[in-house]
Design a protein around this motif. Structure first.
Motif, PDB file in Angstrom:
ATOM      1  N   TYR A 278       0.844  -1.190   0.000  1.00 24.57           N
ATOM      2  CA  TYR A 278       0.000   0.000   0.000  1.00 24.57           C
ATOM      3  C   TYR A 278       0.880   1.241   0.000  1.00 24.57           C
ATOM      4  N   MET A 279       0.399   2.305  -0.639  1.00 26.39           N
ATOM      5  CA  MET A 279       1.177   3.539  -0.761  1.00 26.39           C
ATOM      6  C   MET A 279       0.239   4.738  -0.738  1.00 26.39           C
ATOM      7  N   GLU A 280       0.719   5.824  -0.196  1.00 25.03           N
ATOM      8  CA  GLU A 280      -0.067   7.053  -0.192  1.00 25.03           C
ATOM      9  C   GLU A 280      -0.218   7.587  -1.612  1.00 25.03           C
ATOM     10  N   GLN A 281      -1.270   8.355  -1.852  1.00 31.92           N
ATOM     11  CA  GLN A 281      -1.474   8.930  -3.173  1.00 31.92           C
ATOM     12  C   GLN A 281      -0.398   9.981  -3.456  1.00 31.92           C
ATOM     13  N   PRO A 282       0.054  10.098  -4.709  1.00 29.33           N
ATOM     14  CA  PRO A 282       1.100  11.068  -5.053  1.00 29.33           C
ATOM     15  C   PRO A 282       0.696  12.483  -4.673  1.00 29.33           C
ATOM     16  N   GLU A 283       1.645  13.229  -4.177  1.00 32.22           N
ATOM     17  CA  GLU A 283       1.390  14.591  -3.716  1.00 32.22           C
ATOM     18  C   GLU A 283       0.899  15.470  -4.857  1.00 32.22           C
ATOM     19  N   GLY A 284      -0.197  16.195  -4.590  1.00 35.17           N
ATOM     20  CA  GLY A 284      -0.753  17.098  -5.585  1.00 35.17           C
ATOM     21  C   GLY A 284      -1.719  16.442  -6.554  1.00 35.17           C
ATOM     22  N   PHE A 285      -1.839  15.101  -6.514  1.00 32.38           N
ATOM     23  CA  PHE A 285      -2.693  14.404  -7.467  1.00 32.38           C
ATOM     24  C   PHE A 285      -3.601  13.405  -6.768  1.00 32.38           C
ATOM     25  N   ALA A 286      -4.034  13.752  -5.570  1.00 33.38           N
ATOM     26  CA  ALA A 286      -4.992  12.902  -4.873  1.00 33.38           C
ATOM     27  C   ALA A 286      -6.354  13.008  -5.555  1.00 33.38           C
ATOM     28  N   ALA A 287      -7.041  11.879  -5.679  1.00 36.40           N
ATOM     29  CA  ALA A 287      -8.348  11.856  -6.340  1.00 36.40           C
ATOM     30  C   ALA A 287      -9.349  12.694  -5.548  1.00 36.40           C
ATOM     31  N   LYS A 288     -10.119  13.530  -6.260  1.00 38.54           N
ATOM     32  CA  LYS A 288     -11.083  14.403  -5.598  1.00 38.54           C
ATOM     33  C   LYS A 288     -12.181  13.569  -4.942  1.00 38.54           C
ATOM     34  N   GLY A 289     -12.456  13.905  -3.700  1.00 42.36           N
ATOM     35  CA  GLY A 289     -13.462  13.182  -2.950  1.00 42.36           C
ATOM     36  C   GLY A 289     -12.986  11.870  -2.372  1.00 42.36           C
ATOM     37  N   GLU A 290     -11.767  11.466  -2.719  1.00 41.90           N
ATOM     38  CA  GLU A 290     -11.213  10.206  -2.222  1.00 41.90           C
ATOM     39  C   GLU A 290      -9.828  10.419  -1.623  1.00 41.90           C
ATOM     40  N   GLU A 291      -9.633  11.598  -1.019  1.00 45.12           N
ATOM     41  CA  GLU A 291      -8.339  11.927  -0.455  1.00 45.12           C
ATOM     42  C   GLU A 291      -7.953  11.026   0.704  1.00 45.12           C
ATOM     43  N   ASN A 292      -8.974  10.426   1.372  1.00 44.41           N
ATOM     44  CA  ASN A 292      -8.693   9.578   2.529  1.00 44.41           C
ATOM     45  C   ASN A 292      -8.306   8.156   2.121  1.00 44.41           C
ATOM     46  N   LEU A 293      -8.385   7.823   0.859  1.00 44.83           N
ATOM     47  CA  LEU A 293      -8.023   6.486   0.392  1.00 44.83           C
ATOM     48  C   LEU A 293      -6.529   6.412   0.064  1.00 44.83           C
ATOM     49  N   ILE A 294      -6.024   5.200  -0.010  1.00 46.40           N
ATOM     50  CA  ILE A 294      -4.618   4.993  -0.347  1.00 46.40           C
ATOM     51  C   ILE A 294      -4.534   4.053  -1.551  1.00 46.40           C
ATOM     52  N   CYS A 295      -3.332   3.944  -2.122  1.00 43.42           N
ATOM     53  CA  CYS A 295      -3.131   3.146  -3.331  1.00 43.42           C
ATOM     54  C   CYS A 295      -2.703   1.717  -2.962  1.00 43.42           C
ATOM     55  N   ARG A 296      -3.406   0.732  -3.487  1.00 45.05           N
ATOM     56  CA  ARG A 296      -2.957  -0.643  -3.403  1.00 45.05           C
ATOM     57  C   ARG A 296      -2.245  -0.956  -4.713  1.00 45.05           C
ATOM     58  N   LEU A 297      -0.924  -1.132  -4.627  1.00 42.66           N
ATOM     59  CA  LEU A 297      -0.120  -1.280  -5.825  1.00 42.66           C
ATOM     60  C   LEU A 297      -0.376  -2.615  -6.493  1.00 42.66           C
ATOM     61  N   LYS A 298      -0.574  -2.570  -7.797  1.00 39.60           N
ATOM     62  CA  LYS A 298      -0.773  -3.779  -8.594  1.00 39.60           C
ATOM     63  C   LYS A 298       0.432  -4.047  -9.493  1.00 39.60           C
TER      64      LYS A 298
END
Length: 299
Positions: A278-298
């Motif tokens: 799991y990884m935090e969303q890239p700075e400045g490009f967090a999805a709108k309305g989903e800032e509290n979610l994180i990235c599950r790397l595939k």
């Protein structure tokens, strides 16, 4: 020699009636605030991602010159025997490499104008006991220094940094304030588009007991800026050898052929991950309305 040329270009010239070479050449005023004593002692800041937790935050170097087209100062690392470049440098212009060599030499402990070597108790190897039981224990209590550290009053903090035009931003905030911020933003948007098109990650809630990795933007101006004998063989990615390129160009010229070049972008995104990362969303490009979610790397 390179530093001498830089200083000559910033010095008044008799043929130019006392004017400065660089000012005449570029047509704009020059600054002398970044000049430092050649060969002086300097401490270079080590970035956080290049050191471990218990490593030092700086290293001793010798000042050699200025970056010119590149960012920061040029310094010599006497430990790794390499040229390093950095913007974040603290200079001690009244000290040289001789002062570093003096500190590296061990100093004897003096007692009564003679060298004193403490006698340590010996231990019998056979029975593991003390050979001399009357030897008093050695006092290992640490003594705390009472000397107070004070910042240097000679050089203001803002003079520690040399900022040159066209340098590479270190952080996302610097990219937004950069002279070419539009190009950096376009590049970041293209990078994010590549990640999304290759289905590199999916946005999920962080499961309990899991930690999300940090990430950072790395801004690099690609080009042929390496210098032979300094960093000519240092590369960021696996590329074809120059000897192979010369062979191809030689065959092309002798056989009157044409050469075409292509670049495969995001090659590293074609490998699927089997681990759960799991990884935090890239700075400045967090999805709108989903800032509290994180990235599950595939990938």
């Amino acid at each position: 020699m390179r530093t001498a040329v830089d200083l000559i270009n910033l010095s008044p010239s008799v043929p130019l009636s006392g004017d400065i070479h660089e000012r005449v050449w570029k047509g704009k005023d020059v600054s002398h605030k970044h000049l430092r004593v050649f060969g002086c002692r300097a401490f270079v800041h080590i970035p956080r991602d290049e050191r471990f937790k218990l490593d030092g935050k700086s290293k001793q170097c010798i000042f050699l010159g200025y970056g010119n087209e590149e960012f920061g100062y040029r310094l010599w690392d006497p430990v790794s025997k390499k040229i390093v470049r950095s913007r974040y440098v603290i200079f001690f212009e009244d000290q040289t490499i001789e002062d570093i060599e003096k500190e590296d030499k061990p100093k004897p402990i003096a007692r009564n104008d003679s060298v004193y070597e403490p006698e340590l108790p010996t231990r019998d190897i056979n029975d593991g006991g003390d050979a001399n039981t009357n030897v008093p224990p050695i006092n290992t209590e640490l003594r705390k220094s009472v000397r107070q550290s004070r910042p240097s009053q000679k050089y203001p903090p803002h003079e520690y940094v040399l900022l040159t035009d066209g340098g590479e931003p270190e952080r996302y905030e610097e990219a937004l304030e950069h002279d070419h911020k539009e190009k950096w933003l376009i590049t970041m948007q293209e990078e994010m588009q590549s990640l999304q098109e290759n289905h590199t990650f999916e946005l999920v809630k962080l499961p309990k007991g899991k930690k999300a990795l940090k990430n950072k933007w790395v801004f690099i101006v690609k080009g042929f800026n390496q210098k032979k004998g300094i960093d000519y063989e240092e590369i960021f990615t696996l590329v074809v050898k120059m000897s192979s390129i010369r062979v191809v160009l030689g065959l092309t010229a002798s056989l009157n052929l044409e050469v075409e070049q292509l670049d495969v972008k995001t090659t590293f995104l074609h490998g699927d991950l089997e681990e759960e990362i799991y990884m935090e969303q890239p700075e400045g490009f967090a999805a709108k309305g989903e800032e509290n979610l994180i990235c599950r790397l595939k990938k």
